[in-house]
Scaffold this active site. Sequence first.
Site, PDB file in Angstrom:
ATOM      1  N   GLU A  77      28.078 -53.318  70.041  1.00  0.00           N
ATOM      2  CA  GLU A  77      27.159 -52.215  69.733  1.00  0.00           C
ATOM      3  C   GLU A  77      27.690 -51.318  68.624  1.00  0.00           C
ATOM      4  O   GLU A  77      26.909 -50.720  67.868  1.00  0.00           O
ATOM      5  CB  GLU A  77      26.878 -51.385  70.989  1.00  0.00           C
ATOM      6  CG  GLU A  77      26.042 -52.106  72.047  1.00  0.00           C
ATOM      7  CD  GLU A  77      26.876 -52.981  72.970  1.00  0.00           C
ATOM      8  OE1 GLU A  77      28.102 -53.103  72.755  1.00  0.00           O
ATOM      9  OE2 GLU A  77      26.299 -53.557  73.913  1.00  0.00           O
ATOM     10  N   PHE A 139      25.239 -48.691  88.896  1.00  0.00           N
ATOM     11  CA  PHE A 139      25.834 -49.708  88.032  1.00  0.00           C
ATOM     12  C   PHE A 139      25.409 -49.470  86.578  1.00  0.00           C
ATOM     13  O   PHE A 139      24.239 -49.323  86.287  1.00  0.00           O
ATOM     14  CB  PHE A 139      25.378 -51.102  88.498  1.00  0.00           C
ATOM     15  CG  PHE A 139      25.913 -52.199  87.613  1.00  0.00           C
ATOM     16  CD1 PHE A 139      27.285 -52.432  87.511  1.00  0.00           C
ATOM     17  CD2 PHE A 139      25.042 -52.986  86.872  1.00  0.00           C
ATOM     18  CE1 PHE A 139      27.771 -53.442  86.685  1.00  0.00           C
ATOM     19  CE2 PHE A 139      25.530 -53.996  86.036  1.00  0.00           C
ATOM     20  CZ  PHE A 139      26.897 -54.217  85.948  1.00  0.00           C
ATOM     21  N   LYS A 189      14.809 -47.309  82.941  1.00  0.00           N
ATOM     22  CA  LYS A 189      14.092 -48.573  83.108  1.00  0.00           C
ATOM     23  C   LYS A 189      12.719 -48.380  83.755  1.00  0.00           C
ATOM     24  O   LYS A 189      11.785 -49.120  83.461  1.00  0.00           O
ATOM     25  CB  LYS A 189      14.950 -49.517  83.963  1.00  0.00           C
ATOM     26  CG  LYS A 189      14.654 -50.979  83.685  1.00  0.00           C
ATOM     27  CD  LYS A 189      15.728 -51.871  84.298  1.00  0.00           C
ATOM     28  CE  LYS A 189      15.364 -53.344  84.075  1.00  0.00           C
ATOM     29  NZ  LYS A 189      16.388 -54.242  84.621  1.00  0.00           N
ATOM     30  N   MET A 500      47.568 -47.053  55.154  1.00  0.00           N
ATOM     31  CA  MET A 500      47.481 -45.620  54.911  1.00  0.00           C
ATOM     32  C   MET A 500      48.444 -44.866  55.833  1.00  0.00           C
ATOM     33  O   MET A 500      49.035 -43.855  55.453  1.00  0.00           O
ATOM     34  CB  MET A 500      46.041 -45.135  55.104  1.00  0.00           C
ATOM     35  CG  MET A 500      45.815 -43.715  54.673  1.00  0.00           C
ATOM     36  SD  MET A 500      46.283 -43.441  52.952  1.00  0.00           S
ATOM     37  CE  MET A 500      44.689 -43.530  52.152  1.00  0.00           C
TER      38      MET A 500
HETATM   39  C1  LIG Z   1      39.148 -46.295  64.378  1.00  0.00           C
HETATM   40  C2  LIG Z   1      40.316 -45.726  63.669  1.00  0.00           C
HETATM   41  N1  LIG Z   1      41.539 -45.736  64.227  1.00  0.00           N
HETATM   42  C3  LIG Z   1      42.590 -45.214  63.570  1.00  0.00           C
HETATM   43  C4  LIG Z   1      42.444 -44.643  62.344  1.00  0.00           C
HETATM   44  C5  LIG Z   1      43.649 -44.029  61.626  1.00  0.00           C
HETATM   45  N2  LIG Z   1      43.891 -44.741  60.368  1.00  0.00           N
HETATM   46  C6  LIG Z   1      43.466 -44.297  59.173  1.00  0.00           C
HETATM   47  S1  LIG Z   1      43.793 -45.313  57.920  1.00  0.00           S
HETATM   48  C7  LIG Z   1      44.588 -46.383  58.941  1.00  0.00           C
HETATM   49  C8  LIG Z   1      45.172 -47.643  58.401  1.00  0.00           C
HETATM   50  C9  LIG Z   1      44.158 -48.622  57.956  1.00  0.00           C
HETATM   51  O1  LIG Z   1      44.752 -49.865  57.769  1.00  0.00           O
HETATM   52  P1  LIG Z   1      44.020 -51.042  57.030  1.00  0.00           P
HETATM   53  O2  LIG Z   1      42.627 -51.165  57.508  1.00  0.00           O
HETATM   54  O3  LIG Z   1      44.864 -52.256  57.090  1.00  0.00           O
HETATM   55  O4  LIG Z   1      43.904 -50.506  55.552  1.00  0.00           O
HETATM   56  P2  LIG Z   1      45.037 -50.179  54.480  1.00  0.00           P
HETATM   57  O5  LIG Z   1      45.330 -48.725  54.611  1.00  0.00           O
HETATM   58  O6  LIG Z   1      46.224 -51.038  54.769  1.00  0.00           O
HETATM   59  O7  LIG Z   1      44.369 -50.500  53.204  1.00  0.00           O
HETATM   60  C10 LIG Z   1      44.580 -45.918  60.262  1.00  0.00           C
HETATM   61  C11 LIG Z   1      45.209 -46.589  61.405  1.00  0.00           C
HETATM   62  C12 LIG Z   1      41.147 -44.631  61.795  1.00  0.00           C
HETATM   63  N3  LIG Z   1      40.867 -44.092  60.614  1.00  0.00           N
HETATM   64  N4  LIG Z   1      40.111 -45.202  62.465  1.00  0.00           N
END
Ligand SMILES: Cc1ncc(C[n+]2csc(CCOP(=O)(O)OP(=O)(O)O)c2C)c(N)n1
Lengths: 590, 196
Positions: A77, A139, A189, A500
Site C-alpha cells: 500500500e 479483526f 463495510k 547520505m
Molecule cells: C524511510 C526512511 N528511513 C530513513 C531515512 C533516513 N535517511 C536519509 S538518507 C538515507 C540514506 C539513503 O541511502 P540510499 O538510498 O542508498 O541513497 P544514497 O544516500 O546512498 O544515495 C537515510 C537512511 C529516510 N530518509 N527515509
Amino acid sequence: MSERTTQPPETEEATDTGGETEPEPTPTTVTDGATSTVRALENAGIEVMFGVQGGAIMPVYDALWDSDLRHVMMAHEQGAAHAADAYNVVSGQPGVCLATSGPGATNLVTGLADANMDSDAVVALTGQVPQHMVGSDAFQETDTTGITAPITKNNYFASDPDTVGDTVGEAVALASSGRPGPTLVDLPKDVTNGETDREPGMPQTPETYTPQDEADEAAVAEAARAIESAEKPLLLFGGGVVKANASDVAREFAIEYDIPVVTTMPGIGTMPEDHDLCLSWAGMHGTGYANMAINHTDLLIAVGTRFDDRLTGGIETFAPSAEVIHVDIDPAEISKNIHADYPLIGDAGRVVEQLHDAVSEAPDADEWREQCQTWKAEYPMDYAAPDDEPLKPQFVVEALDEATSDEAIVTSGVGQHQMWASQYWTFRDPRKWISSHGLGTMGYGLPAAIGARLAADGDEEVVCIDGDGSFLMTVEELSVAVRENLDITVAILNNEYIGMVRQWQDAFFEGRHMAAGYSWIPEFDKLAEAFGARGWRVDDYDEVADAIEEALAYDGPSVIDFHIDPAENVYPMVPSGGANDKFALSEDQL
Amino acid sequence: MSGGLEGPEPEERPTPEGRRNSQGIRIDPEVEAEPDARRAVLSALVKHEPGVLANISGLFRRRQFNIESLTVGPTTDPDRARITLEIEEPEPGIEQAKKQLQKLVPVIAVTELEASAIRRELALIKVDGSAPDQVGAVAEMYDGKTVDVSQESVTVEITGSEQKIDAAVETFGRFGIHEIVRTGTAALERGTHKTT
Ligand SMILES: Cc1ncc(C[n+]2csc(CCOP(=O)(O)OP(=O)(O)O)c2C)c(N)n1
C-alpha cells in the site's frame, strides 16, 4: 559490462480488439454504497487508481469489476500511495489509492504523510470494519481517521450508504482545490454493502473551504512599488508554482522584468535551468550561486514556497537584509517561518499576473544581475572524474540526461543520489522532477516511477534515479512494473552505503559508520531478472553509455546497477541551521 | 572525497548586514528582539460532528501551541458548536494558531476576542467540612454558593474570571481543599459585538 536478462512471459494478445473502436464506458449503476463510491470517482473524472485488496475494502473492489476505471494492483500500500502521489504531480489530476482496513490503511500512512508535506492531491479510500464493530478492536480494525488526521488535509468517516458517494466526491474535490493535499475516506463495510440507489452529485468542495484566488489590490500595488525600487531583487519559485500551473506566467514575469530566479527543490523546472536568469535551486545542497543570491538579495519575491528549513538554513541568517514578498494560496504559510513584509494571498498564477500588471518598470538591477553571473562563474557545479577512480555518480546523471529527451521525467529515492539527480540533471519544465521533498521518504522512487508512467503521455522516458538503500525499501513494486509492462528505467547509484547517512557520519560523527554500510547487498541486475525485468551492472565509465542506451531502448522495466565511488559525497552543503551563503565546498569546510 | 567544486571559501565570502529574530522578522542586528508572549482568547465556531475536538486539540499538540484552557459546548444551532481556547504565545504564534485553526475543514469561523470580552470560568471547590459557616461566608465574598454539604466536606461553586477563581482557590486553601475542578474559560464579546 555483464548483461543478464530474463524475458517476461509473452503477454497474450487477447486484449487486442483488432482495430475495433473502443466500447463506450458503461457508467456504474448505483445499487449500494460501494457502487456509489465508484460512481463518485467516475463523476470526478478519475481514470486510474492504485491499490491492494483486502476484506474490508472488497465491496468497493467488487464494484470496480463493472467499471471502466483502471485499477493498478500494487505490491504494497505504501507503493499505492506513492504511485498515486506521482500520478498527481505528473498529470495534475488527483491520484487515488485504495487499501483495506487495519494494516492496509496503516501501510498508506507514509505515502499520505509524504503527499501532505509536498501538497500533492491524493485521495485514499480505506476499508473499515462494519460500524457496529468499530471500537471493539475487531479483526483488522484501526482508528484510521484518528491516525491520519494529522497527515491529511481532511478525512471522512462514511456512515451512510446514501451519502457516501457525495463524501467521496467531496474528498476528491477538496484534495485538488486551493492548496492541494491528501484526503481520506474511511469506508465501513456495512456502508459499502448497504443498499442505496441514490446517485451521488457532482464533486463539490465543502462550503467551509473557500480559498482566495486574487490578492488584495492595494497589497499588490505596494509590493509592485517595492519591486520597482529594488536594487537586488530575486524571485524564488516553489512547488506552489508547479501546483498552480503558474510556471509560464512566472517565467514571463522574470524575463520581462529581468529578475534572477532561484527555485526550491520542489520548484525545480518552473524556470528552465539553462536560462541565463536561472540560478537553479537553493538550500542545503543547492548551488552556491543560488545560495549566495538568496542571502544577498534586498527583495525576495517568494511564490508558492513554505520556507522549509532545508531551504532557509538558520532563520536568523536567511536573506537577512531582504524585504519579503510572499505569494501563497494558504494564509497559514504567510509569516509561519519567515515574516512577510508584503503578504499576497491567492493563486500563484493569478497573483503573479496581478503583480505583472501592477509593476510599471523593471527594477534598476544591472549590477545585481552581473553579480549573480559572477557567482555562477565563481561556484560552478562541477566534479572531477579521473579515469583511475571509481565511477562518479554525477557522470551517470549527466549521461542519463543526455541520452533522454527534454521531456523525460525523473523520479528519485531519498539520499545522496537524489541530490546528484537534482544537481546534475538540467530540468527545463515543471512536472518532470518527481521526488519526496518535505518528508524525505526513502523508497519513493520506484512506485513514483510507476505512477508517473501511467500519467505520462507516452513518448517521454521515465527514469528513476535511486539509491541502493532506497531501492530496497520498495523493490517489490518491480513486480507491478513487470506485470503491467511499464517502460521505466531504474538507475541505481549503488555506493553500498546508505550514503547520505555515511556523509553525515563523516562530517559530524568522526567517521563512525554505525549502521550505514551494506556489508552485503543483492546484485540488483539479477534481482531485476528474478522479477522478470531486464538488468545491467555497470562498473566503468566506458560501459555507461551502452547500458543506458540498451535500457532505454528496452520496452519494459529495466534496472541498471551503477557501482559508483562509495566515498563520493554531496557538495555544496549548508550545514543544518547555518547561513546559506556559508555553504561548504568540501568536508574540511564544514 | 569530493573533487571539483571551486570557489572562495566560506570565510572569504562577503556577509550581508542584517538579522532576523527566531520568528523570522527582520530586525536591527544590534538589538535583542525576541517578542513577548501574551494571552489570547480565541473563539471557534465549528461543525458539531465527531472528531472535531480531537482534530483541534491534535493541531495544538502537533504545532506545540501552549493551551491554557479549552472549553466546548453546543450553540443554538444544533449543527454548530463553539470552542473557546486560551493560549499563551508570542504575537506571530497567535496569528499562526488562528490561521491553522481556520484551515481545518470543520472550522467555520475563528475570532480573537477583545480584551473587554466577557470571560467566565466555573470552579467547584470541595473543602474540609469542619467549619461550614466560615466556608459559606467566604463563598459569599466571591459571589459563590454552597452546593453540597456533608459531614466531612463542603462544596462551593464559583464563577468568574480566571483571576477571581485563582484568588478564591487561594482563600479556600485555609480550610483544606479536598478536591477541585475547573471548566476553563468560556467567553463572548460584549453588547452588540458578534463573537464570530
Ligand atoms: C524511510 C526512511 N528511513 C530513513 C531515512 C533516513 N535517511 C536519509 S538518507 C538515507 C540514506 C539513503 O541511502 P540510499 O538510498 O542508498 O541513497 P544514497 O544516500 O546512498 O544515495 C537515510 C537512511 C529516510 N530518509 N527515509
